[in-house]
Design an enzyme around this catalytic site. Structure first.
Site, PDB file in Angstrom:
ATOM      1  N   HIS A 163       0.800  -1.222   0.000  1.00  0.00           N
ATOM      2  CA  HIS A 163       0.000   0.000   0.000  1.00  0.00           C
ATOM      3  C   HIS A 163       0.834   1.274   0.000  1.00  0.00           C
ATOM      4  O   HIS A 163       0.270   2.371   0.078  1.00  0.00           O
ATOM      5  CB  HIS A 163      -0.927  -0.019   1.215  1.00  0.00           C
ATOM      6  CG  HIS A 163      -1.690  -1.296   1.355  1.00  0.00           C
ATOM      7  ND1 HIS A 163      -2.651  -1.682   0.452  1.00  0.00           N
ATOM      8  CD2 HIS A 163      -1.616  -2.300   2.271  1.00  0.00           C
ATOM      9  CE1 HIS A 163      -3.143  -2.863   0.810  1.00  0.00           C
ATOM     10  NE2 HIS A 163      -2.531  -3.258   1.908  1.00  0.00           N
ATOM     11  N   GLY A 185      -7.697  -2.875   1.843  1.00  0.00           N
ATOM     12  CA  GLY A 185      -9.085  -3.326   1.804  1.00  0.00           C
ATOM     13  C   GLY A 185      -9.872  -2.843   3.010  1.00  0.00           C
ATOM     14  O   GLY A 185     -11.032  -2.445   2.897  1.00  0.00           O
TER      15      GLY A 185
END
Length: 291
Positions: free
Chosen positions: A201, A219
């Site tokens: 990320h 997520g």
């Protein structure tokens, strides 16, 4: 070496997690609170707003109820029992939480976790982890979670495929509520400060090794943004009315994309889905329960 499918049933020693007002504020900012209208969510983003006591977003439970696991970090997580696998291949598959009342602005919980199942999805393995958290002082239940982690490339071991097919399908009618929030271009960099430091990320080179053009949004950040929409649209912004939320992650989100949450109400439940663009569903099979 393939993952250890005999890890099903593995439990971790009960772990304790504490949090402060600052942790709750940082999480709220990490899932976009205050970005649309800074005055709208002051009770979640400040501790000293006139006329507002600080409150905690209910989906903060996915952070403080992990029991040392999640986010690709092994530590005391049951993931350690799986053996070696490439962390670049791990993504969130599904997430469910149940909450027993509002989360305090500071506190501590004791969490027990176990690997409930490992399913063979062919292209990968779906590892299901169940956790239960109680108040560290009173022993009263706080929240429960079910996390599905999909490890690409680890399927094909001949195990059960597990539940499949559509679930929590929206009605054919128009949704009762539609809420759109736009994520920040640096949303993942802010969200990761709540604990999930997976370089998928944040590191472009790591993301490319995982098959993505650039770092993707966590997520659970998408989950938290969706939870905000459900809280405000269906609970009158009152965390005490937020009871349970579940959804499946169906495709990645990139920081800066807008998330549109559509909701279909049926009694004290709602079916929902989250899209980046019409037809590009990123959370599906969503079900939300509220008072």
């Amino acid at each position: 070496m393939p993952i250890n499918v005999a890890a099903v049933g593995t439990t971790t020693p009960e772990t304790e997690r504490t949090w402060t007002s600052k942790d709750a504020l940082l999480y709220a900012l990490g899932v976009g609170a205050g970005a649309v209208d800074p005055g709208f969510e002051l009770e979640f983003t400040t501790e000293n707003s006139v006329g507002h006591d600080q409150r905690v977003l209910p989906t903060f439970a996915v952070i403080v109820g992990q029991g040392g696991g999640g986010g690709g970090s092994r530590g005391l997580s049951p993931l350690a029992a799986l053996g070696e696998f490439d962390p670049a291949m791990l993504v969130h598959g599904e997430q469910a939480i149940e909450i027993d009342g509002p989360i305090p602005t500071e506190g501590a919980v004791r969490t027990a976790s176990r690997i409930a199942a490992i399913y063979d999805k062919g292209s990968g393995a779906l590892v299901v982890i169940e956790s239960s958290s109680v108040d560290a002082d009173t022993g009263n239940p706080r929240f429960r979670s079910r996390t599905g982690l999909f490890i690409r490339g680890e399927g094909g071991f001949g195990g059960e495929r597990g539940p499949s097919g559509t679930r929590n399908q929206p009605s054919d009618r128009d949704p009762d509520h539609v809420v759109t929030y736009t994520t920040r271009s640096d949303q993942a960099l802010l969200y990761r400060l709540s604990g999930d430091r997976n370089p998928l990320h944040s590191d472009p080179a790591f993301a490319k090794r995982a098959g993505f053009d650039r770092p993707i949004l966590h997520g659970l950040c998408t989950y938290g943004v969706t939870g905000r929409a459900l809280l405000h649209a269906l609970c009158g912004s009152d965390p005490a009315r937020f009871r349970a939320m579940e959804a499946r992650f169906s495709r990645p989100v990139f920081p800066g994309e807008a998330l549109t949450v559509s909701m279909w109400i049926g009694g004290d439940e709602a079916v929902f889905r989250t899209e980046t663009d019409p037809g590009h569903v990123v959370l599906d099979g969503g079900r939300f329960r509220f008072d």
